[in-house]
Design a protein around this motif. Structure first.
Motif, short mmCIF file in Angstrom:
data_model
loop_
_atom_site.label_atom_id
_atom_site.label_comp_id
_atom_site.label_asym_id
_atom_site.label_seq_id
_atom_site.Cartn_x
_atom_site.Cartn_y
_atom_site.Cartn_z
N THR A 55 6.01 -1.98 12.18
CA THR A 55 5.39 -2.47 13.42
C THR A 55 5.28 -1.37 14.47
O THR A 55 5.21 -1.65 15.66
N VAL A 56 5.23 -0.12 14.01
CA VAL A 56 5.26 1.00 14.95
C VAL A 56 4.10 0.96 15.94
O VAL A 56 4.23 1.43 17.08
N ALA A 57 2.94 0.39 15.54
CA ALA A 57 1.77 0.36 16.42
C ALA A 57 1.74 -0.87 17.32
O ALA A 57 0.78 -1.06 18.07
N MET A 58 2.78 -1.68 17.29
CA MET A 58 2.83 -2.91 18.10
C MET A 58 3.80 -2.74 19.27
O MET A 58 4.73 -1.94 19.20
N ASP A 109 0.86 -1.18 0.00
CA ASP A 109 0.00 0.00 0.00
C ASP A 109 0.89 1.23 0.00
O ASP A 109 2.12 1.13 0.01
N CYS A 110 0.27 2.39 0.02
CA CYS A 110 0.99 3.66 0.17
C CYS A 110 1.30 3.91 1.65
O CYS A 110 0.68 3.32 2.54
N ALA A 111 2.23 4.80 1.91
CA ALA A 111 2.47 5.35 3.25
C ALA A 111 2.62 4.28 4.32
O ALA A 111 1.94 4.31 5.35
N LEU A 112 3.53 3.32 4.07
CA LEU A 112 3.76 2.31 5.10
C LEU A 112 5.23 1.96 5.29
O LEU A 112 5.55 1.01 6.00
N GLY A 113 6.14 2.79 4.69
CA GLY A 113 7.55 2.59 5.02
C GLY A 113 8.52 2.40 3.88
O GLY A 113 9.68 2.05 4.11
N LYS A 114 8.12 2.64 2.64
CA LYS A 114 9.06 2.44 1.52
C LYS A 114 10.22 3.41 1.59
O LYS A 114 11.37 3.04 1.33
N LYS A 115 9.94 4.66 1.91
CA LYS A 115 11.01 5.67 2.02
C LYS A 115 11.91 5.37 3.21
O LYS A 115 13.15 5.39 3.09
N TYR A 116 11.32 5.10 4.39
CA TYR A 116 12.11 4.80 5.58
C TYR A 116 12.99 3.57 5.33
O TYR A 116 14.16 3.55 5.74
N THR A 117 12.42 2.57 4.69
CA THR A 117 13.19 1.36 4.43
C THR A 117 14.37 1.64 3.50
O THR A 117 15.49 1.19 3.76
N ALA A 118 14.12 2.38 2.42
CA ALA A 118 15.20 2.71 1.49
C ALA A 118 16.29 3.53 2.18
O ALA A 118 17.49 3.28 1.99
N LEU A 119 15.90 4.52 2.99
CA LEU A 119 16.87 5.33 3.71
C LEU A 119 17.68 4.48 4.69
O LEU A 119 18.91 4.62 4.80
N PRO A 143 1.54 -4.90 9.02
CA PRO A 143 0.75 -6.10 9.37
C PRO A 143 -0.63 -5.79 9.93
O PRO A 143 -1.51 -6.67 9.92
N LEU A 144 -0.84 -4.57 10.42
CA LEU A 144 -2.13 -4.23 11.03
C LEU A 144 -3.09 -3.56 10.05
O LEU A 144 -4.26 -3.33 10.40
N ARG A 145 -2.63 -3.25 8.86
CA ARG A 145 -3.50 -2.55 7.91
C ARG A 145 -4.33 -3.56 7.13
O ARG A 145 -3.78 -4.46 6.50
N SER A 146 -5.64 -3.38 7.17
CA SER A 146 -6.54 -4.32 6.52
C SER A 146 -6.99 -3.88 5.13
O SER A 146 -7.33 -4.72 4.29
N HIS A 147 -7.00 -2.56 4.88
CA HIS A 147 -7.46 -2.07 3.58
C HIS A 147 -6.55 -0.96 3.08
O HIS A 147 -5.80 -0.36 3.86
N ILE A 148 -6.60 -0.71 1.79
CA ILE A 148 -5.81 0.35 1.19
C ILE A 148 -6.18 1.68 1.87
O ILE A 148 -7.36 1.98 2.07
#
Length: 353
Positions: A311-314, A166-176, A268-273
């Protein structure tokens, strides 16, 4: 870790280099109620904290970066020199609701920096006020001129792309995090920014989603040119192949990047786009299969080398369990780069790409 590719320095609408943006920043959160729409603010807070003075939110906002809440004049007195729009709206539009606060910021002595699709200079009342006050309106989401049509030619060097469920779930943070981690190991690596936040952090890049569709893959080729055999470009991903609104951007970036390997990013906690409750988030397995199938057009050897979980919300135990379970299920290294859990194993896989 270098951040500038030949031909990829992002320019504002007035031709200014992004790495010369007026700062420090007062981060504007608008009326955002979901943290996913404030990823620009969070990105600047986490990756360029020395340039962030505080935050400004409108009544009704339910998002905070944790920085001191400041009004424009107070922020200016504390050293801020620009209001940076740290939230996104669907379609990248600047809501009329924001205009009084943007005007107040100009009067307080602040320039305004934006990564929205709507260009600040096209908002007549704002542009007139900025001219009268001698303030700058800087639009980061402006692609360079002369982007070529993609050739599909295999380029030298190695490439890694982050992709998402999905969007807005860590692609930029992961690449950095991957680029920084590999650079710390002494590898020849560059982070290649493809979105407004990444460009604001890195000082260069191409806003892929602002490029005319015929030139998307060409922009990705331009962003990651021929390089030495041992060099690795870590390319910030955009959108998702399963996103009904943005899959076209994702596909163009995938074809032009020609990644040798990719890392799947997932919450892992996101159920929908995000913002589209009728569209469920796809499985990691489906994203791997779809990315390989589409990516083979320009790189037949493309493969997945790992997974990044947000996993920021866990809590710590739940995060460790889902990371371990996902690694067992997929047989791939799985990490949360922000927590640092599993990161070294993921870096090992990326380095071996």
């Amino acid at each position: 870790m270098a951040t500038t590719a030949p031909g990829s320095a992002a320019l504002s609408a007035r031709g200014e280099q992004v790495d010369a943006l007026p700062s420090p920043y007062l981060l504007f959160l608008g009326d955002a109620v979901e943290a996913g729409y404030a990823k620009t603010a969070f990105g600047l807070r986490d990756w360029a904290p020395e340039r962030c003075i505080g935050e400004l939110a409108l009544p009704g906002a339910r998002v905070t970066t944790g920085l001191p809440p400041l009004q424009p004049r107070e922020a200016y007195q504390r050293g801020a020199r620009a209001l940076l729009i740290g939230v996104a709206t669907r379609g990248g539009q600047v809501p009329e609701l924001w205009l009084p606060t943007l005007s107040e910021s100009l009067r307080a002595g602040l320039d305004i920096v934006s990564g929205m699709h709507d260009r600040l200079g096209d908002i007549a009342e704002l542009a007139a006020e900025a001219r009268q006050l001698g303030r700058r309106l800087v639009d980061v989401r402006v692609p360079p001129d002369g982007i070529p049509i993609a050739s599909g030619r295999k380029r030298s060097g190695r490439r890694l792309l982050t992709v998402g469920t999905d969007c807005a779930l860590g692609k930029k943070y992961t690449a950095l995090a991957i680029a920084r981690g590999l650079a710390a190991r002494g590898l020849d690596v560059d982070f290649r920014a493809t979105g407004q936040t990444g460009i604001m952090i890195a000082g260069a890049g191409i806003p892929i989603d602002a490029v005319v569709s015929d030139f998307l893959a060409g922009a990705a080729e331009l962003l990651s040119p021929d390089a030495a055999p041992g060099h690795l470009d870590v390319i910030e991903g955009q959108g998702s192949l399963f996103h009904p609104s943005y899959a076209a951007v994702t596909l163009g970036l995938l074809h032009g990047s020609q990644p040798d390997v990719f890392v799947v990013c997932h919450d892992p906690l996101r159920s929908h786009i995000l913002g589209l409750p009728d569209f469920p988030v796809p499985s990691i397995e489906d994203v791997i299969a779809q990315t390989v199938a589409a990516g083979r057009l320009t790189n037949p050897a493309i493969r997945c080398c790992g997974v990044s979980l947000n996993t920021v919300a866990m809590d710590d135990q739940a995060a460790a369990e889902v990371i371990a379970a996902t690694a067992r299920r997929l047989g791939l290294p799985v990490a949360d780069p922000v927590r640092g859990v599993g990161l070294e194993a993921l870096l090992d896989a990326c380095a071996a790409a």
